[in-house]
Design a protein around this motif. Structure first.
Motif, PDB file in Angstrom:
ATOM      1  N   THR A   1       0.757  -1.147   0.011  1.00 34.00           N
ATOM      2  CA  THR A   1      -0.130   0.244   0.005  1.00 34.00           C
ATOM      3  C   THR A   1       0.887   1.215   0.040  1.00 34.00           C
ATOM      4  O   THR A   1       1.929   1.096   0.432  1.00 34.00           O
ATOM      5  CB  THR A   1      -0.974   0.116   1.197  1.00 34.00           C
ATOM      6  OG1 THR A   1      -0.410   0.007   2.365  1.00 34.00           O
ATOM      7  CG2 THR A   1      -2.043  -1.192   1.182  1.00 34.00           C
ATOM      8  N   LEU A   2       0.303   2.149  -0.502  1.00 33.45           N
ATOM      9  CA  LEU A   2       1.095   3.708  -0.772  1.00 33.45           C
ATOM     10  C   LEU A   2       0.034   4.609  -0.110  1.00 33.45           C
ATOM     11  O   LEU A   2      -1.032   4.595  -0.079  1.00 33.45           O
ATOM     12  CB  LEU A   2       1.159   4.127  -2.071  1.00 33.45           C
ATOM     13  CG  LEU A   2       2.107   2.978  -2.948  1.00 33.45           C
ATOM     14  CD1 LEU A   2       1.838   3.653  -4.463  1.00 33.45           C
ATOM     15  CD2 LEU A   2       3.533   3.226  -2.725  1.00 33.45           C
ATOM     16  N   SER A   3       0.792   5.453   0.874  1.00 31.39           N
ATOM     17  CA  SER A   3       0.120   6.494   1.373  1.00 31.39           C
ATOM     18  C   SER A   3      -0.453   7.693   0.361  1.00 31.39           C
ATOM     19  O   SER A   3      -1.332   8.268   0.601  1.00 31.39           O
ATOM     20  CB  SER A   3       0.816   6.944   2.651  1.00 31.39           C
ATOM     21  OG  SER A   3       2.033   7.645   2.448  1.00 31.39           O
ATOM     22  N   LYS A   4       0.627   8.064  -0.586  1.00 30.87           N
ATOM     23  CA  LYS A   4       0.144   8.933  -1.557  1.00 30.87           C
ATOM     24  C   LYS A   4       1.089   8.391  -2.918  1.00 30.87           C
ATOM     25  O   LYS A   4       2.094   7.605  -2.666  1.00 30.87           O
ATOM     26  CB  LYS A   4       0.660  10.180  -1.271  1.00 30.87           C
ATOM     27  CG  LYS A   4       2.098  10.607  -0.801  1.00 30.87           C
ATOM     28  CD  LYS A   4       2.424  11.555  -0.493  1.00 30.87           C
ATOM     29  CE  LYS A   4       3.776  12.371  -0.409  1.00 30.87           C
ATOM     30  NZ  LYS A   4       4.112  13.691  -0.333  1.00 30.87           N
ATOM     31  N   CYS A   5       0.634   8.758  -3.822  1.00 26.34           N
ATOM     32  CA  CYS A   5       1.402   8.723  -5.143  1.00 26.34           C
ATOM     33  C   CYS A   5       2.535   9.615  -5.272  1.00 26.34           C
ATOM     34  O   CYS A   5       2.608  10.877  -5.493  1.00 26.34           O
ATOM     35  CB  CYS A   5       0.481   9.048  -6.256  1.00 26.34           C
ATOM     36  SG  CYS A   5      -0.846   7.798  -6.154  1.00 26.34           S
ATOM     37  N   PRO A   6       3.717   8.960  -5.212  1.00 22.34           N
ATOM     38  CA  PRO A   6       5.049   9.785  -5.421  1.00 22.34           C
ATOM     39  C   PRO A   6       5.317  10.308  -7.020  1.00 22.34           C
ATOM     40  O   PRO A   6       4.536   9.552  -7.856  1.00 22.34           O
ATOM     41  CB  PRO A   6       6.202   8.767  -4.873  1.00 22.34           C
ATOM     42  CG  PRO A   6       5.541   7.560  -5.079  1.00 22.34           C
ATOM     43  CD  PRO A   6       4.156   7.565  -4.884  1.00 22.34           C
ATOM     44  N   ASP A   7       6.122  11.280  -7.381  1.00 26.74           N
ATOM     45  CA  ASP A   7       6.319  11.448  -8.694  1.00 26.74           C
ATOM     46  C   ASP A   7       7.051  10.327  -9.314  1.00 26.74           C
ATOM     47  O   ASP A   7       6.702  10.010 -10.595  1.00 26.74           O
ATOM     48  CB  ASP A   7       6.977  12.755  -8.954  1.00 26.74           C
ATOM     49  CG  ASP A   7       6.362  13.996  -8.183  1.00 26.74           C
ATOM     50  OD1 ASP A   7       5.153  13.856  -8.284  1.00 26.74           O
ATOM     51  OD2 ASP A   7       6.907  14.958  -7.869  1.00 26.74           O
ATOM     52  N   ILE A   8       8.117   9.614  -8.813  1.00 27.25           N
ATOM     53  CA  ILE A   8       8.824   8.625  -9.102  1.00 27.25           C
ATOM     54  C   ILE A   8       8.492   7.463  -8.474  1.00 27.25           C
ATOM     55  O   ILE A   8       8.964   7.469  -7.000  1.00 27.25           O
ATOM     56  CB  ILE A   8      10.354   8.815  -9.318  1.00 27.25           C
ATOM     57  CG1 ILE A   8      10.565  10.082 -10.424  1.00 27.25           C
ATOM     58  CG2 ILE A   8      11.074   7.628  -9.949  1.00 27.25           C
ATOM     59  CD1 ILE A   8      11.703  10.621 -10.400  1.00 27.25           C
TER      60      ILE A   8
ATOM     61  N   ASP B   1      -0.998   0.987 -13.094  1.00 25.65           N
ATOM     62  CA  ASP B   1      -2.007   1.655 -12.219  1.00 25.65           C
ATOM     63  C   ASP B   1      -2.106   1.266 -10.957  1.00 25.65           C
ATOM     64  O   ASP B   1      -2.215   0.098 -10.727  1.00 25.65           O
ATOM     65  CB  ASP B   1      -3.344   1.537 -12.846  1.00 25.65           C
ATOM     66  CG  ASP B   1      -4.341   2.231 -12.276  1.00 25.65           C
ATOM     67  OD1 ASP B   1      -4.030   3.277 -11.363  1.00 25.65           O
ATOM     68  OD2 ASP B   1      -5.641   2.132 -12.562  1.00 25.65           O
ATOM     69  N   MET B   2      -1.376   2.208 -10.025  1.00 27.90           N
ATOM     70  CA  MET B   2      -1.249   1.926  -8.730  1.00 27.90           C
ATOM     71  C   MET B   2      -2.620   2.580  -7.812  1.00 27.90           C
ATOM     72  O   MET B   2      -2.530   2.735  -6.480  1.00 27.90           O
ATOM     73  CB  MET B   2      -0.004   2.221  -8.023  1.00 27.90           C
ATOM     74  CG  MET B   2       1.011   1.860  -8.620  1.00 27.90           C
ATOM     75  SD  MET B   2       1.077   0.251  -8.291  1.00 27.90           S
ATOM     76  CE  MET B   2       1.613   0.105  -6.648  1.00 27.90           C
ATOM     77  N   PHE B   3      -3.691   2.814  -8.464  1.00 23.35           N
ATOM     78  CA  PHE B   3      -4.828   3.438  -7.816  1.00 23.35           C
ATOM     79  C   PHE B   3      -5.361   2.598  -6.833  1.00 23.35           C
ATOM     80  O   PHE B   3      -5.774   3.273  -5.668  1.00 23.35           O
ATOM     81  CB  PHE B   3      -5.949   3.801  -8.806  1.00 23.35           C
ATOM     82  CG  PHE B   3      -7.214   4.089  -8.496  1.00 23.35           C
ATOM     83  CD1 PHE B   3      -7.453   5.256  -8.341  1.00 23.35           C
ATOM     84  CD2 PHE B   3      -8.317   3.171  -7.888  1.00 23.35           C
ATOM     85  CE1 PHE B   3      -8.499   5.945  -7.755  1.00 23.35           C
ATOM     86  CE2 PHE B   3      -9.485   3.681  -7.740  1.00 23.35           C
ATOM     87  CZ  PHE B   3      -9.624   4.824  -7.373  1.00 23.35           C
ATOM     88  N   GLY B   4      -5.552   1.283  -6.752  1.00 23.33           N
ATOM     89  CA  GLY B   4      -6.038   0.406  -5.923  1.00 23.33           C
ATOM     90  C   GLY B   4      -5.262   0.158  -4.639  1.00 23.33           C
ATOM     91  O   GLY B   4      -5.500  -0.567  -3.635  1.00 23.33           O
ATOM     92  N   HIS B   5      -3.827   0.779  -4.615  1.00 20.60           N
ATOM     93  CA  HIS B   5      -3.058   0.560  -3.551  1.00 20.60           C
ATOM     94  C   HIS B   5      -2.800   1.857  -2.740  1.00 20.60           C
ATOM     95  O   HIS B   5      -1.929   1.908  -1.916  1.00 20.60           O
ATOM     96  CB  HIS B   5      -1.641   0.096  -4.056  1.00 20.60           C
ATOM     97  CG  HIS B   5      -1.842  -1.343  -4.825  1.00 20.60           C
ATOM     98  ND1 HIS B   5      -1.799  -2.374  -4.083  1.00 20.60           N
ATOM     99  CD2 HIS B   5      -1.931  -1.722  -6.055  1.00 20.60           C
ATOM    100  CE1 HIS B   5      -2.087  -3.568  -5.001  1.00 20.60           C
ATOM    101  NE2 HIS B   5      -2.035  -2.899  -6.238  1.00 20.60           N
ATOM    102  N   VAL B   6      -3.252   3.013  -3.115  1.00 20.02           N
ATOM    103  CA  VAL B   6      -3.207   4.203  -2.578  1.00 20.02           C
ATOM    104  C   VAL B   6      -4.344   4.482  -1.256  1.00 20.02           C
ATOM    105  O   VAL B   6      -5.503   4.093  -1.543  1.00 20.02           O
ATOM    106  CB  VAL B   6      -3.235   5.308  -3.383  1.00 20.02           C
ATOM    107  CG1 VAL B   6      -3.337   6.671  -2.856  1.00 20.02           C
ATOM    108  CG2 VAL B   6      -2.237   5.118  -4.398  1.00 20.02           C
ATOM    109  N   LEU B   7      -3.704   4.616  -0.093  1.00 19.93           N
ATOM    110  CA  LEU B   7      -4.574   4.862   1.244  1.00 19.93           C
ATOM    111  C   LEU B   7      -5.220   6.237   1.110  1.00 19.93           C
ATOM    112  O   LEU B   7      -6.382   6.378   1.535  1.00 19.93           O
ATOM    113  CB  LEU B   7      -4.036   4.645   2.354  1.00 19.93           C
ATOM    114  CG  LEU B   7      -3.156   3.340   2.658  1.00 19.93           C
ATOM    115  CD1 LEU B   7      -2.322   3.266   3.786  1.00 19.93           C
ATOM    116  CD2 LEU B   7      -4.437   2.292   2.594  1.00 19.93           C
TER     117      LEU B   7
ATOM    118  N   GLY C   1      -5.904  12.301  -8.353  1.00 18.88           N
ATOM    119  CA  GLY C   1      -4.698  12.779  -9.510  1.00 18.88           C
ATOM    120  C   GLY C   1      -4.277  11.726 -10.509  1.00 18.88           C
ATOM    121  O   GLY C   1      -3.729  12.156 -11.391  1.00 18.88           O
ATOM    122  N   GLY C   2      -4.742  10.522 -10.207  1.00 21.29           N
ATOM    123  CA  GLY C   2      -4.135   9.573 -10.949  1.00 21.29           C
ATOM    124  C   GLY C   2      -2.653   8.844 -10.371  1.00 21.29           C
ATOM    125  O   GLY C   2      -1.943   9.702  -9.974  1.00 21.29           O
TER     126      GLY C   2
END
Length: 69
Positions: free
Chosen positions: A2-9, A40-46, A53-54
């Motif tokens: 899981t990711l807390s937010k989407c990093p740029d890289i 697509d990491m959409f389903g892994h962001v908390l 933002g995608g």
């Protein structure tokens, strides 16, 4: 994962070694299937706000280690 937010890289590091005993390890030879475009990491962001933002990534590079550690 899981990711807390989407990093740029986004960097994903896979440990591809298994230990046979205390002194020796072998590389795991299983193929890893990974999309070149549009991971697509959409389903892994908390955080729901980060989802708006995608969270789509393209593969930029691969580092494949051969030999002993």
């Amino acid at each position: 994962m899981t990711l807390s937010k989407c990093p740029d890289i986004l960097i994903i590091h896979l440990k591809r070694f298994e230990w046979n005993n205390v002194f020796f390890s072998d590389k795991i030879n299983t193929n890893v299937s990974f999309p070149v475009r549009g991971l697509d990491m959409f389903g892994h962001v908390l955080d729901p706000e980060q989802r708006l933002g995608g969270c789509t990534y393209d593969l930029y590079a691969i580092s494949n280690h051969y030999g002993r550690m």
